[in-house]
Design a protein around this motif. Sequence first.
Motif, PDB file in Angstrom:
ATOM      1  N   GLY A 277       0.892  -1.216   0.122  1.00  0.00           N
ATOM      2  CA  GLY A 277       0.102  -0.015   0.075  1.00  0.00           C
ATOM      3  C   GLY A 277       0.723   1.217  -0.006  1.00  0.00           C
ATOM      4  O   GLY A 277       0.294   2.404   0.107  1.00  0.00           O
ATOM      5  N   THR A 278       2.263   1.173  -0.006  1.00  0.00           N
ATOM      6  CA  THR A 278       2.948   2.381  -0.061  1.00  0.00           C
ATOM      7  C   THR A 278       3.269   3.040  -1.529  1.00  0.00           C
ATOM      8  O   THR A 278       3.047   2.392  -2.438  1.00  0.00           O
ATOM      9  N   GLU A 279       3.997   4.148  -1.637  1.00  0.00           N
ATOM     10  CA  GLU A 279       4.161   4.643  -2.944  1.00  0.00           C
ATOM     11  C   GLU A 279       5.679   4.643  -3.143  1.00  0.00           C
ATOM     12  O   GLU A 279       6.471   4.798  -2.182  1.00  0.00           O
ATOM     13  N   ILE A 280       6.047   4.499  -4.389  1.00  0.00           N
ATOM     14  CA  ILE A 280       7.699   4.373  -4.848  1.00  0.00           C
ATOM     15  C   ILE A 280       7.695   5.553  -5.863  1.00  0.00           C
ATOM     16  O   ILE A 280       6.860   5.454  -7.180  1.00  0.00           O
ATOM     17  N   LYS A 281       8.525   6.470  -5.835  1.00  0.00           N
ATOM     18  CA  LYS A 281       8.554   7.564  -6.676  1.00  0.00           C
ATOM     19  C   LYS A 281       9.891   7.551  -7.604  1.00  0.00           C
ATOM     20  O   LYS A 281      11.020   6.995  -7.112  1.00  0.00           O
ATOM     21  N   ILE A 282       9.627   7.570  -8.861  1.00  0.00           N
ATOM     22  CA  ILE A 282      10.820   7.422  -9.830  1.00  0.00           C
ATOM     23  C   ILE A 282      10.925   8.712 -10.538  1.00  0.00           C
ATOM     24  O   ILE A 282       9.877   8.966 -11.196  1.00  0.00           O
ATOM     25  N   SER A 283      12.057   9.374 -10.597  1.00  0.00           N
ATOM     26  CA  SER A 283      12.309  10.539 -11.396  1.00  0.00           C
ATOM     27  C   SER A 283      13.406  10.434 -12.335  1.00  0.00           C
ATOM     28  O   SER A 283      14.480   9.780 -11.860  1.00  0.00           O
ATOM     29  N   LEU A 284      13.577  11.083 -13.271  1.00  0.00           N
ATOM     30  CA  LEU A 284      14.678  11.198 -14.323  1.00  0.00           C
ATOM     31  C   LEU A 284      14.828  12.676 -14.531  1.00  0.00           C
ATOM     32  O   LEU A 284      14.137  13.288 -15.344  1.00  0.00           O
ATOM     33  N   GLN A 285      15.802  13.226 -14.095  1.00  0.00           N
ATOM     34  CA  GLN A 285      16.382  14.836 -14.379  1.00  0.00           C
ATOM     35  C   GLN A 285      17.589  14.936 -15.138  1.00  0.00           C
ATOM     36  O   GLN A 285      18.406  14.310 -14.888  1.00  0.00           O
ATOM     37  N   LYS A 286      17.270  15.776 -16.061  1.00  0.00           N
ATOM     38  CA  LYS A 286      18.336  16.087 -16.879  1.00  0.00           C
ATOM     39  C   LYS A 286      19.145  17.498 -16.612  1.00  0.00           C
ATOM     40  O   LYS A 286      18.569  18.584 -16.364  1.00  0.00           O
ATOM     41  N   ARG A 287      20.489  17.249 -16.349  1.00  0.00           N
ATOM     42  CA  ARG A 287      21.356  18.167 -15.796  1.00  0.00           C
ATOM     43  C   ARG A 287      22.203  18.812 -17.201  1.00  0.00           C
ATOM     44  O   ARG A 287      22.038  18.320 -18.196  1.00  0.00           O
ATOM     45  N   THR A 288      23.073  19.587 -16.753  1.00  0.00           N
ATOM     46  CA  THR A 288      24.087  20.305 -18.086  1.00  0.00           C
ATOM     47  C   THR A 288      24.923  19.277 -18.484  1.00  0.00           C
ATOM     48  O   THR A 288      24.692  19.198 -19.746  1.00  0.00           O
ATOM     49  N   SER A 289      25.516  18.199 -17.718  1.00  0.00           N
ATOM     50  CA  SER A 289      26.282  17.189 -18.385  1.00  0.00           C
ATOM     51  C   SER A 289      26.125  15.841 -18.169  1.00  0.00           C
ATOM     52  O   SER A 289      26.970  15.033 -18.104  1.00  0.00           O
ATOM     53  N   SER A 290      24.901  15.703 -17.353  1.00  0.00           N
ATOM     54  CA  SER A 290      24.627  14.282 -16.948  1.00  0.00           C
ATOM     55  C   SER A 290      23.036  14.199 -16.578  1.00  0.00           C
ATOM     56  O   SER A 290      22.419  15.238 -16.890  1.00  0.00           O
ATOM     57  N   VAL A 291      22.492  13.110 -16.616  1.00  0.00           N
ATOM     58  CA  VAL A 291      21.113  12.848 -16.264  1.00  0.00           C
ATOM     59  C   VAL A 291      21.236  12.195 -14.782  1.00  0.00           C
ATOM     60  O   VAL A 291      22.183  11.250 -14.349  1.00  0.00           O
ATOM     61  N   LEU A 292      20.353  12.213 -14.019  1.00  0.00           N
ATOM     62  CA  LEU A 292      20.249  11.816 -12.614  1.00  0.00           C
ATOM     63  C   LEU A 292      18.893  11.085 -12.465  1.00  0.00           C
ATOM     64  O   LEU A 292      17.737  11.481 -12.713  1.00  0.00           O
ATOM     65  N   LEU A 293      18.914   9.721 -12.144  1.00  0.00           N
ATOM     66  CA  LEU A 293      17.903   9.109 -11.686  1.00  0.00           C
ATOM     67  C   LEU A 293      17.757   8.820 -10.132  1.00  0.00           C
ATOM     68  O   LEU A 293      18.524   8.510  -9.465  1.00  0.00           O
ATOM     69  N   CYS A 294      16.406   8.828  -9.770  1.00  0.00           N
ATOM     70  CA  CYS A 294      16.079   8.855  -8.422  1.00  0.00           C
ATOM     71  C   CYS A 294      15.028   7.869  -7.957  1.00  0.00           C
ATOM     72  O   CYS A 294      13.962   7.853  -8.780  1.00  0.00           O
ATOM     73  N   VAL A 295      15.026   6.818  -7.277  1.00  0.00           N
ATOM     74  CA  VAL A 295      14.036   6.007  -6.827  1.00  0.00           C
ATOM     75  C   VAL A 295      13.784   5.944  -5.408  1.00  0.00           C
ATOM     76  O   VAL A 295      14.625   5.659  -4.506  1.00  0.00           O
ATOM     77  N   GLN A 296      12.715   6.684  -5.006  1.00  0.00           N
ATOM     78  CA  GLN A 296      12.294   6.555  -3.476  1.00  0.00           C
ATOM     79  C   GLN A 296      11.334   5.951  -2.964  1.00  0.00           C
ATOM     80  O   GLN A 296      10.293   5.930  -3.502  1.00  0.00           O
ATOM     81  N   ASP A 297      11.409   5.113  -1.860  1.00  0.00           N
ATOM     82  CA  ASP A 297      10.417   4.336  -1.442  1.00  0.00           C
ATOM     83  C   ASP A 297      10.301   4.728  -0.094  1.00  0.00           C
ATOM     84  O   ASP A 297      10.926   5.645   0.666  1.00  0.00           O
ATOM     85  N   GLN A 298       9.407   4.296   0.817  1.00  0.00           N
ATOM     86  CA  GLN A 298       8.891   4.166   2.145  1.00  0.00           C
ATOM     87  C   GLN A 298       9.066   2.895   2.684  1.00  0.00           C
ATOM     88  O   GLN A 298       8.207   2.385   3.551  1.00  0.00           O
ATOM     89  N   GLY A 299      10.157   2.192   2.430  1.00  0.00           N
ATOM     90  CA  GLY A 299      10.209   0.925   3.033  1.00  0.00           C
ATOM     91  C   GLY A 299      11.214   0.722   4.700  1.00  0.00           C
ATOM     92  O   GLY A 299      11.083   1.723   5.093  1.00  0.00           O
ATOM     93  N   ILE A 300      11.558  -0.360   4.581  1.00  0.00           N
ATOM     94  CA  ILE A 300      12.282  -0.475   5.993  1.00  0.00           C
ATOM     95  C   ILE A 300      13.585   0.087   6.092  1.00  0.00           C
ATOM     96  O   ILE A 300      13.982   0.118   7.235  1.00  0.00           O
ATOM     97  N   GLY A 301      13.963   0.739   4.990  1.00  0.00           N
ATOM     98  CA  GLY A 301      15.447   1.468   5.199  1.00  0.00           C
ATOM     99  C   GLY A 301      16.553   0.692   5.299  1.00  0.00           C
ATOM    100  O   GLY A 301      16.496  -0.542   5.465  1.00  0.00           O
ATOM    101  N   ILE A 302      17.713   1.312   5.493  1.00  0.00           N
ATOM    102  CA  ILE A 302      19.075   0.353   5.591  1.00  0.00           C
ATOM    103  C   ILE A 302      19.805   0.882   7.023  1.00  0.00           C
ATOM    104  O   ILE A 302      20.039   2.000   7.206  1.00  0.00           O
ATOM    105  N   PRO A 303      19.901  -0.175   7.824  1.00  0.00           N
ATOM    106  CA  PRO A 303      20.723   0.190   9.161  1.00  0.00           C
ATOM    107  C   PRO A 303      22.077   0.597   8.958  1.00  0.00           C
ATOM    108  O   PRO A 303      22.699   0.557   8.100  1.00  0.00           O
ATOM    109  N   ASP A 304      22.394   1.551   9.788  1.00  0.00           N
ATOM    110  CA  ASP A 304      23.842   2.139   9.789  1.00  0.00           C
ATOM    111  C   ASP A 304      24.824   1.065   9.696  1.00  0.00           C
ATOM    112  O   ASP A 304      25.825   1.249   8.857  1.00  0.00           O
ATOM    113  N   GLU A 305      24.776   0.008  10.401  1.00  0.00           N
ATOM    114  CA  GLU A 305      25.810  -1.005  10.218  1.00  0.00           C
ATOM    115  C   GLU A 305      25.978  -1.757   8.735  1.00  0.00           C
ATOM    116  O   GLU A 305      26.949  -2.225   8.683  1.00  0.00           O
ATOM    117  N   PHE A 306      25.049  -1.580   7.719  1.00  0.00           N
ATOM    118  CA  PHE A 306      25.168  -2.142   6.400  1.00  0.00           C
ATOM    119  C   PHE A 306      25.379  -1.201   5.737  1.00  0.00           C
ATOM    120  O   PHE A 306      25.780  -1.390   4.370  1.00  0.00           O
TER     121      PHE A 306
END
Length: 672
Positions: free
Chosen positions: A583-612
């Motif tokens: 039931g959560t949302e996953i946002k995916i975006s593609l942004q064009k920059r001056t000399s590169s393109v940036l892909l971002c995948v953002q979720d609302q999941g369990i995350g990553i512990p600091d030790e990992f």
Amino acid sequence: MLFRSYITPLLVCCIFILTGCYSPEDKEGHPEYFQVYYDKYDSSKNEDKEAALELLNNAFRSFPNPGLIDWFEKFDRDRDVAYYVKTNYIKAMSVSDSMLLLTEDKKEREAYASYHVRALFYKGDCYYKLKRYNEAFYYYSRAKQMAMQFMKDKCSLVEYDSYNGYLFFTQARYDLAASYFYNDCIQQMQCPQDNYNRFVIIQRNLDNIGICYYRLGRFDSADHYYNKALDYISQNESRFPQQHYFARLAKAVVYGNKAQMLEDMRKYSEAESMYIKSAEVTGLTDKAYTSSTQVSLAGLYIKMNKLNQADSLLTIVKALLDTLPNENAMLRWYRLKTELLVKTQQRDIAFDVLQAYNKLKDSVDIRDRKFAAMDINREFESMEQKALNAALQKDNQVKNMYLVIAVTVLMMVVAIVLLVWYNLRRSSRHVKELNRKNEDLQNAFNSLEQSHRENSHILRIMAHDLKNPISAMRNLVYSLLRKEQPAQQREILELVQDTCGTSLNLINDLLNDRRQLSSTRKELVDMARLLESCVELQQAKADEKNQQLYLVAEPAEIMLNTQKIWRVISNIISNAIKFSPPGTEIKISLQKRTSSVLLCVQDQGIGIPDEFKDKIFSAPEKVMRLGTFGEKSYGLGLSISKKIVEEHRGKIWFDSVDGKGSSFYVELPSLN
């Protein structure tokens, strides 16, 4: 004609039989004697090359025992005269066969591999000029496979990518052809060798890129690369004073190409000036090319309604074409002559000329149609897959040998244990010595345990055995796709075929986890469309968990390997789905920059512990976690993704808070 084509190869055989009686100390090459004749020939203009070749032939007649390399270099000049000066491609092919015969027995030795590869490409060039594209492709592919297998100097392999460009150009796939010429040009500039051959290849690639963009109707880009070619020639021609005539000829070729573009832009006066400027230079050195330029100029005169000038020029060109046949120029001559006769009210004669045009065009179309349907990418991938399979098979034999050794060691250890146990029961007198052996035995067991872990890892990596059923599945789907299928079923079959191909590539990357794969083949790709296709394939997986995928992508064309970057995107989105609650949302975006393109995948999941966080890209076993529905994770996906991104000179990173979700970023350089 058939007998004459075998004269030169038979002559080579006789030469080697006769020279077999000489001392084994005789050298394969004698540059101290022949180099002056090579230089004389190489610096001659086209009209002087036959005389320079005769001097070289006289030198060979007077030398007692020319070596293999001497003969190869001589045949190289024989082929050059037949190919460039006389445009006799049948004769050039016969000489290429002689060069292949010379090096056949030594082609697997690195010192001679480059000679054999060069001869294979020469033969492919002859077939290409004869419009026999299937045979040309066969010899190009053989040459590239041999070069990959036996030549260690990778800079000498760079030029071979441009041959793919010529084949795609023949198929009218000009965007792909431009990308191959561009890649070849960039790689040539990065190679440390800086010689005349590099100069020729780079200026040719720049001009070819311009032609591709002209065929695509992108005149601004075409003009940019034509000017870059002219600037590059002007900046470097002084470095090769002995080949000054070539620089003038190369500029004239660019002038002719620019004239065609100016004509299409209806800048007739400028186009006329360029055609004349080109023909004035090439008329002295390359009459075949001049005839093509003059046909184009005649067509321009017809557009400008200068009918008398057009008629005079077509008469001159016809005489040239009768002595130096040029199929494409002849087709255009028939078409223009028909148009001119119609405009001058000579319709009966125009009808006869038109019939001759149609007859020639039909024969050309029938011959070219089969090649135009060929999937060159698939053929080259198949060739490279075979080479990779051979390497993996050899590697597998070594691993099997290690496994046999490990089993043998294990049996020996078991035998030692039994012997120690037996001796222990028989005599207590050997207790002290047995204690010492016990320590040795413990060390052996520890080593054996470590060896067992390594072998388990090897067996896991040996998952390449899965390639056979997957390859069979892909071949079966390919056979089904060749038949008529309902639209919905065809879509499913194409998805299965793409998935099989991606799976094969993933297995190959797992097998090569500890070494760099062969150079990444790239093409011009719309990143937004690639991202859309990945999201569409992952949507079904998200629907199982009632998740929503939101995509916002800006159009961006970049050079990349489609399958590898598709794998990176698919892995990141799949991880977001796997580790996010229902039931959560996953946002995916593609942004064009001056000399590169940036892909971002953002979720609302369990995350990553600091030790990992500092281990997430290194694929350790302890980092593997289950998804929110108990999905398994093997800890390999992100490590492979990182390698792929770095192969594309990009960056991958993430931001994450334990229990609150993660954002993964991929930045790739864009096409400049």
